[in-house]
Design an enzyme around this catalytic site. Structure first.
Site, PDB file in Angstrom:
ATOM      1  N   LEU A  88       0.705  -1.297  -0.018  1.00 50.43           N
ATOM      2  CA  LEU A  88      -0.028   0.058   0.012  1.00 50.43           C
ATOM      3  C   LEU A  88       1.068   1.098   0.039  1.00 50.43           C
ATOM      4  O   LEU A  88       1.767   1.401   0.942  1.00 50.43           O
ATOM      5  CB  LEU A  88      -0.890  -0.009   1.256  1.00 50.43           C
ATOM      6  CG  LEU A  88      -1.989  -0.949   1.281  1.00 50.43           C
ATOM      7  CD1 LEU A  88      -2.633  -0.861   2.904  1.00 50.43           C
ATOM      8  CD2 LEU A  88      -3.285  -0.459   0.512  1.00 50.43           C
ATOM      9  N   HIS A  89       0.669   2.303  -0.711  1.00 53.93           N
ATOM     10  CA  HIS A  89       1.450   3.482  -0.723  1.00 53.93           C
ATOM     11  C   HIS A  89       0.734   4.803  -1.513  1.00 53.93           C
ATOM     12  O   HIS A  89       1.260   5.625  -1.396  1.00 53.93           O
ATOM     13  CB  HIS A  89       2.759   3.318  -1.480  1.00 53.93           C
ATOM     14  CG  HIS A  89       2.834   3.228  -2.812  1.00 53.93           C
ATOM     15  ND1 HIS A  89       2.395   2.252  -3.592  1.00 53.93           N
ATOM     16  CD2 HIS A  89       3.190   4.110  -3.827  1.00 53.93           C
ATOM     17  CE1 HIS A  89       2.527   2.248  -4.964  1.00 53.93           C
ATOM     18  NE2 HIS A  89       3.099   3.562  -5.052  1.00 53.93           N
ATOM     19  N   ARG A  90      -0.508   4.264  -2.183  1.00 54.51           N
ATOM     20  CA  ARG A  90      -1.179   5.293  -2.977  1.00 54.51           C
ATOM     21  C   ARG A  90      -1.475   6.419  -1.972  1.00 54.51           C
ATOM     22  O   ARG A  90      -2.191   6.162  -0.910  1.00 54.51           O
ATOM     23  CB  ARG A  90      -2.262   4.959  -3.810  1.00 54.51           C
ATOM     24  CG  ARG A  90      -2.086   4.020  -4.710  1.00 54.51           C
ATOM     25  CD  ARG A  90      -2.177   4.885  -6.207  1.00 54.51           C
ATOM     26  NE  ARG A  90      -1.174   3.915  -7.048  1.00 54.51           N
ATOM     27  CZ  ARG A  90      -0.172   4.402  -7.498  1.00 54.51           C
ATOM     28  NH1 ARG A  90       0.337   5.446  -7.249  1.00 54.51           N
ATOM     29  NH2 ARG A  90       0.463   3.641  -8.109  1.00 54.51           N
TER      30      ARG A  90
END
Ligand code: UD1
Length: 362
Positions: free
Chosen positions: A204-206
């Site tokens: 997850l990084h958005r």
């Protein structure tokens, strides 16, 4: 042959795309100047990829670093303008959709330097994604478009970009996977985490997922439910760690939170997974080739071929939707086939076109 091109890389996903292109150019005695913007600077997000992918060390690292979009993009543009003025490239080659891509494209266009874009034509049609803005601007300014997927060619045509500069070449990120696939081994990472049996991998990084506490909480709740069926390993990008931890990510025994892994370690882990949940673009493509079911925690994708032909499904960020989709994918895993030209030869095709095209330049 001297190819007076500058290739720009800046952040993690650029390195796997640039490596096969640069390698194919080196094999043809046409090594370009490789410039790292410094957008990513942590060893785990940058240096380790140069080592593992045998990417030549960058000739220059501009050390631009992090910042808000305007601060970072402005600093990138100033650094690129100085670099292009000093080295006077024949052409600038940019990769993907990060801020370094956009900044180099704008500077090259203003300095009247021909521009080539690797991974052109992808669209999520969601302009709240910074990468979508970067893709649109970079494509409109580019002279050469290297497209990974047939719908990208159609999309560029709809935007009035067609003709001799548009080349459907396949996917250089997949070249890198094809090259290293035989070396992948999930056992060491799995055993080091004490996982005995099936597992799921999460990234997850958005900003849309990890900057907003309410969205992050919904995803963490969804993952907690999934972890009742299967242990989860999440390799966490530094962005968003705080918000995800505040949402309770570290508090569940079935969720192993680890630092970002190198390319070989991460691909190894993913190759042995029963399921991947992600908001990354590249991982949607890599899971399609690895034949691992992928649930994308977004409402859209700029890579629809991974859904129509591959193992990817769009799930969004609602906790129940995530849990239900994971259950379905574990019971009845989606299968797929490799999209056209995702065959390990994209870097070679791009290199040959770059060399050929150079003959037409002044
Ligand atoms: C960037 C790209 C994104 C890509 C991602 C892959 C843009 C707009 N986004 O996102 O498309 O999917 O890279 O990782 O270009 N940070 C570190 N160490 C680093 C770099 C960043 O800790 O080496 C942290 C900093 O807190 C920084 C934040 O991550 O402020 C965001 O970094 P940035 O480069 O702006 O974007 P990414 O989220 O990494």
């Amino acid at each position: 042959m001297v190819l007076k091109d500058i290739h720009i890389v800046g952040a993690r996903p650029n390195f796997m795309k640039a490596a096969p292109v640069v390698q194919a150019l080196v094999e043809r005695d046409a090594r370009p100047l490789l410039v790292h913007s410094g957008q990513h600077y942590d060893r785990a997000l940058s240096e380790v990829f140069f080592e593992q992918l045998h990417l030549p060390q960058p000739d220059l690292n501009l050390g631009v670093g992090s910042g808000t979009h305007a601060t970072q993009t402005a600093a990138l543009m100033i650094a690129f303008e100085e670099t292009f003025a000093e080295h006077d490239p024949l052409r600038v080659v940019v990769y993907g959709d990060i801020n370094s891509t956009l900044a180099a494209a704008v500077v090259a266009a203003k300095m009247d330097i021909p521009l080539a874009h690797v991974e052109a034509g992808l669209r999520s049609f969601d302009r709240t994604m910074p990468e979508e803005v970067n893709r649109i601007v970079t494509d409109v300014l580019s002279d050469l478009h290297f497209v990974t997927s047939p719908e990208g060619v159609d999309q560029l045509a709809k935007e009035g970009l067609s003709g001799g500069g548009v080349h459907f070449v396949g996917n250089p990120m997949i070249d890198t996977l094809v090259r290293f696939r035989a070396e992948l081994d999930p056992e060491p990472v799995r055993l080091s985490l004490g996982i005995d049996g099936d597992y799921a991998v999460v990234t997850l990084h958005r900003p849309s997922n990890v900057d907003d506490p309410a969205v992050a909480a919904s995803i963490v709740e969804g993952l907690a439910r999934v972890s009742k069926s299967i242990p989860i390993v999440i390799a966490l990008h530094p962005r968003g760690r705080k918000v995800l931890e505040e949402a309770g990510l570290g508090e569940n025994e079935g969720i192993h939170v680890i630092d970002p892994l190198g390319y070989l370690e991460f691909m190894s882990l993913m190759s042995g997974a029963s399921l991947v949940l992600t908001d990354s673009g590249g991982i949607q493509e890599e899971t399609t080739i690895l034949q691992v079911p992928c649930l994308t925690l977004r409402d859209n994708t700029e890579r629809p071929i991974t859904v129509t032909m591959g193992t990817n499904r769009l799930v969004g960020t609602d906790a129940s939707a995530i849990a239900e989709a994971a259950e379905r994918a574990l019971v009845n895993p989606p299968t797929g086939t490799a999209p056209p030209l995702w065959d390990g030869q994209a870097g070679r095709r791009i290199a040959e076109i770059l060399i050929d095209d150079q003959r037409g330049l002044p």
